[in-house]
Design a protein around this motif. Structure first.
Motif, PDB file in Angstrom:
ATOM      1  N   ASP A   1       2.025   3.639 -11.064  1.00 28.39           N
ATOM      2  CA  ASP A   1       2.674   4.928 -11.313  1.00 28.39           C
ATOM      3  C   ASP A   1       2.211   6.015 -10.363  1.00 28.39           C
ATOM      4  O   ASP A   1       2.544   7.185 -10.498  1.00 28.39           O
ATOM      5  CB  ASP A   1       2.396   5.379 -12.758  1.00 28.39           C
ATOM      6  CG  ASP A   1       2.938   4.377 -13.742  1.00 28.39           C
ATOM      7  OD1 ASP A   1       3.995   3.779 -13.438  1.00 28.39           O
ATOM      8  OD2 ASP A   1       2.301   4.167 -14.784  1.00 28.39           O
ATOM      9  N   HIS A   2       1.438   5.618  -9.440  1.00 27.37           N
ATOM     10  CA  HIS A   2       0.832   6.454  -8.444  1.00 27.37           C
ATOM     11  C   HIS A   2       1.891   7.281  -7.700  1.00 27.37           C
ATOM     12  O   HIS A   2       2.942   6.787  -7.345  1.00 27.37           O
ATOM     13  CB  HIS A   2       0.140   5.455  -7.532  1.00 27.37           C
ATOM     14  CG  HIS A   2      -0.358   5.987  -6.279  1.00 27.37           C
ATOM     15  ND1 HIS A   2      -1.678   6.179  -6.062  1.00 27.37           N
ATOM     16  CD2 HIS A   2       0.282   6.370  -5.148  1.00 27.37           C
ATOM     17  CE1 HIS A   2      -1.835   6.631  -4.833  1.00 27.37           C
ATOM     18  NE2 HIS A   2      -0.667   6.764  -4.263  1.00 27.37           N
ATOM     19  N   GLY A   3       1.624   8.575  -7.502  1.00 23.33           N
ATOM     20  CA  GLY A   3       2.573   9.402  -6.773  1.00 23.33           C
ATOM     21  C   GLY A   3       1.867  10.579  -6.141  1.00 23.33           C
ATOM     22  O   GLY A   3       0.678  10.803  -6.398  1.00 23.33           O
ATOM     23  N   HIS A   4       2.570  11.282  -5.310  1.00 26.18           N
ATOM     24  CA  HIS A   4       1.974  12.451  -4.659  1.00 26.18           C
ATOM     25  C   HIS A   4       2.856  13.653  -4.947  1.00 26.18           C
ATOM     26  O   HIS A   4       4.035  13.632  -4.641  1.00 26.18           O
ATOM     27  CB  HIS A   4       1.866  12.228  -3.155  1.00 26.18           C
ATOM     28  CG  HIS A   4       0.902  11.146  -2.818  1.00 26.18           C
ATOM     29  ND1 HIS A   4      -0.417  11.365  -2.581  1.00 26.18           N
ATOM     30  CD2 HIS A   4       1.083   9.811  -2.744  1.00 26.18           C
ATOM     31  CE1 HIS A   4      -1.023  10.219  -2.346  1.00 26.18           C
ATOM     32  NE2 HIS A   4      -0.140   9.247  -2.439  1.00 26.18           N
ATOM     33  N   GLU A   5       2.273  14.689  -5.528  1.00 20.75           N
ATOM     34  CA  GLU A   5       3.068  15.860  -5.891  1.00 20.75           C
ATOM     35  C   GLU A   5       3.436  16.650  -4.656  1.00 20.75           C
ATOM     36  O   GLU A   5       4.485  17.260  -4.574  1.00 20.75           O
ATOM     37  CB  GLU A   5       2.315  16.779  -6.860  1.00 20.75           C
ATOM     38  CG  GLU A   5       2.148  16.179  -8.253  1.00 20.75           C
ATOM     39  CD  GLU A   5       0.961  15.249  -8.311  1.00 20.75           C
ATOM     40  OE1 GLU A   5       0.042  15.414  -7.481  1.00 20.75           O
ATOM     41  OE2 GLU A   5       0.943  14.343  -9.171  1.00 20.75           O
TER      42      GLU A   5
ATOM     43  N   LEU B   1       0.831  -1.199   0.000  1.00 20.29           N
ATOM     44  CA  LEU B   1       0.000   0.000   0.000  1.00 20.29           C
ATOM     45  C   LEU B   1       0.867   1.250   0.000  1.00 20.29           C
ATOM     46  O   LEU B   1       1.959   1.249   0.554  1.00 20.29           O
ATOM     47  CB  LEU B   1      -0.895   0.017   1.246  1.00 20.29           C
ATOM     48  CG  LEU B   1      -1.850  -1.158   1.417  1.00 20.29           C
ATOM     49  CD1 LEU B   1      -2.574  -1.051   2.758  1.00 20.29           C
ATOM     50  CD2 LEU B   1      -2.861  -1.212   0.280  1.00 20.29           C
ATOM     51  N   CYS B   2       0.351   2.319  -0.598  1.00 15.15           N
ATOM     52  CA  CYS B   2       1.044   3.604  -0.561  1.00 15.15           C
ATOM     53  C   CYS B   2       1.121   4.082   0.891  1.00 15.15           C
ATOM     54  O   CYS B   2       0.109   4.148   1.576  1.00 15.15           O
ATOM     55  CB  CYS B   2       0.273   4.621  -1.406  1.00 15.15           C
ATOM     56  SG  CYS B   2       0.898   6.297  -1.209  1.00 15.15           S
ATOM     57  N   PRO B   3       2.327   4.403   1.356  1.00 15.97           N
ATOM     58  CA  PRO B   3       2.453   4.836   2.757  1.00 15.97           C
ATOM     59  C   PRO B   3       1.760   6.172   3.025  1.00 15.97           C
ATOM     60  O   PRO B   3       1.468   6.508   4.168  1.00 15.97           O
ATOM     61  CB  PRO B   3       3.963   4.949   2.965  1.00 15.97           C
ATOM     62  CG  PRO B   3       4.568   4.999   1.607  1.00 15.97           C
ATOM     63  CD  PRO B   3       3.610   4.325   0.665  1.00 15.97           C
ATOM     64  N   GLU B   4       1.496   6.933   1.962  1.00 11.23           N
ATOM     65  CA  GLU B   4       0.885   8.249   2.171  1.00 11.23           C
ATOM     66  C   GLU B   4      -0.630   8.216   2.169  1.00 11.23           C
ATOM     67  O   GLU B   4      -1.275   8.892   2.956  1.00 11.23           O
ATOM     68  CB  GLU B   4       1.354   9.222   1.078  1.00 11.23           C
ATOM     69  CG  GLU B   4       2.807   9.579   1.265  1.00 11.23           C
ATOM     70  CD  GLU B   4       3.123  10.909   0.617  1.00 11.23           C
ATOM     71  OE1 GLU B   4       2.298  11.844   0.741  1.00 11.23           O
ATOM     72  OE2 GLU B   4       4.168  11.004  -0.034  1.00 11.23           O
ATOM     73  N   CYS B   5      -1.224   7.443   1.248  1.00 10.91           N
ATOM     74  CA  CYS B   5      -2.677   7.492   1.132  1.00 10.91           C
ATOM     75  C   CYS B   5      -3.329   6.128   1.270  1.00 10.91           C
ATOM     76  O   CYS B   5      -4.551   6.028   1.298  1.00 10.91           O
ATOM     77  CB  CYS B   5      -3.091   8.127  -0.190  1.00 10.91           C
ATOM     78  SG  CYS B   5      -2.786   7.057  -1.602  1.00 10.91           S
ATOM     79  N   GLY B   6      -2.551   5.055   1.353  1.00 11.05           N
ATOM     80  CA  GLY B   6      -3.140   3.736   1.547  1.00 11.05           C
ATOM     81  C   GLY B   6      -3.666   3.095   0.281  1.00 11.05           C
ATOM     82  O   GLY B   6      -4.290   2.040   0.351  1.00 11.05           O
TER      83      GLY B   6
HETATM   84 ZN   LIG Z   1      -0.728   7.356  -2.329  1.00  3.19          ZN
END
Ligand SMILES: [Zn+2]
Ligand SMILES: [Zn+2]
Length: 191
Positions: A161-165, A148-153
């Motif tokens: 390719d998911h990322g956070h700007e 899971l993405c540590p920032e948004c789950g």
């Molecule tokens: Zn995320």
């Protein structure tokens, strides 16, 4: 004859082998899974179908049971919590000793030895051990599950390719703080 009678879907009657060493019988059958087969996080649902192939062979001291069971296990991926759903074939083999032979030898109760009760033997303990050994202790939805993405789950396998700007460029960090302050100001009037 004073002994508790074995019962359950995995109890097999060996009477037709007649205790003649060398006699054997092969069968295939389907049973419903008993409760608590497997681990808490990954196991065989109670009542689901287990397909068994079993060979029973009479030997001098008892019955040799050799077989395989096809079980359906369900659980959750330990990295991303997605449902995991897999079919496993587990193999087992065990010698079940005739209980009257054991009694004649005056043997004490021995957990290491599987025993027949009369002509009946119970495959359930055997199947339990085989299933626990075969199931992965940490099930994964795929071998390389990124978790899971540590920032948004978000589940990264769905969105590689998911990322956070946000916070990528440190020059904008100050502005972001300012915007947060403005939004939190109770006197702020929009428009
Ligand atoms: Zn995320
Ligand atoms: Zn996963």
């Amino acid at each position: 004859m004073g002994k508790s009678v074995l019962s359950g879907p995995l109890v097999v009657d060996t009477r037709e082998l007649g205790r003649r060493p060398g006699a054997e019988r092969t069968s295939t059958f389907t049973v419903e899974a008993p409760a608590d087969l497997g681990y808490d996080i990954f196991g065989v649902p109670e009542g689901s179908a287990i397909d068994l192939e079993l060979r029973l062979e009479a030997v001098m001291e008892g019955i040799l049971a050799t077989g395989s069971a096809s079980v359906h296990a369900t659980g959750e991926c330990v990295r991303c919590l997605a449902p995991v759903d897999e079919q496993f074939v587990v193999d087992f083999q065990e010698l079940f000793v005739y209980d009257d032979i054991r009694d004649a030898e005056g043997a004490e109760e021995d957990d290491e030895v599987s025993m027949l009760q009369g002509d009946l033997l119970d495959l359930e303990p055997l199947l339990r051990d085989a299933v626990v050994l075969a199931l992965p202790f940490q099930p994964l939805c795929q071998d390389d599950c990124p978790g899971l993405c540590p920032e948004c789950g978000a589940r990264l396998a769905d969105d590689p390719d998911h990322g956070h700007e946000a916070a990528v460029d440190p020059r904008w960090a100050g502005l972001a703080d300012l915007r947060t302050d403005l939004n939190q100001d109770p006197d702020e009037k929009n428009e």
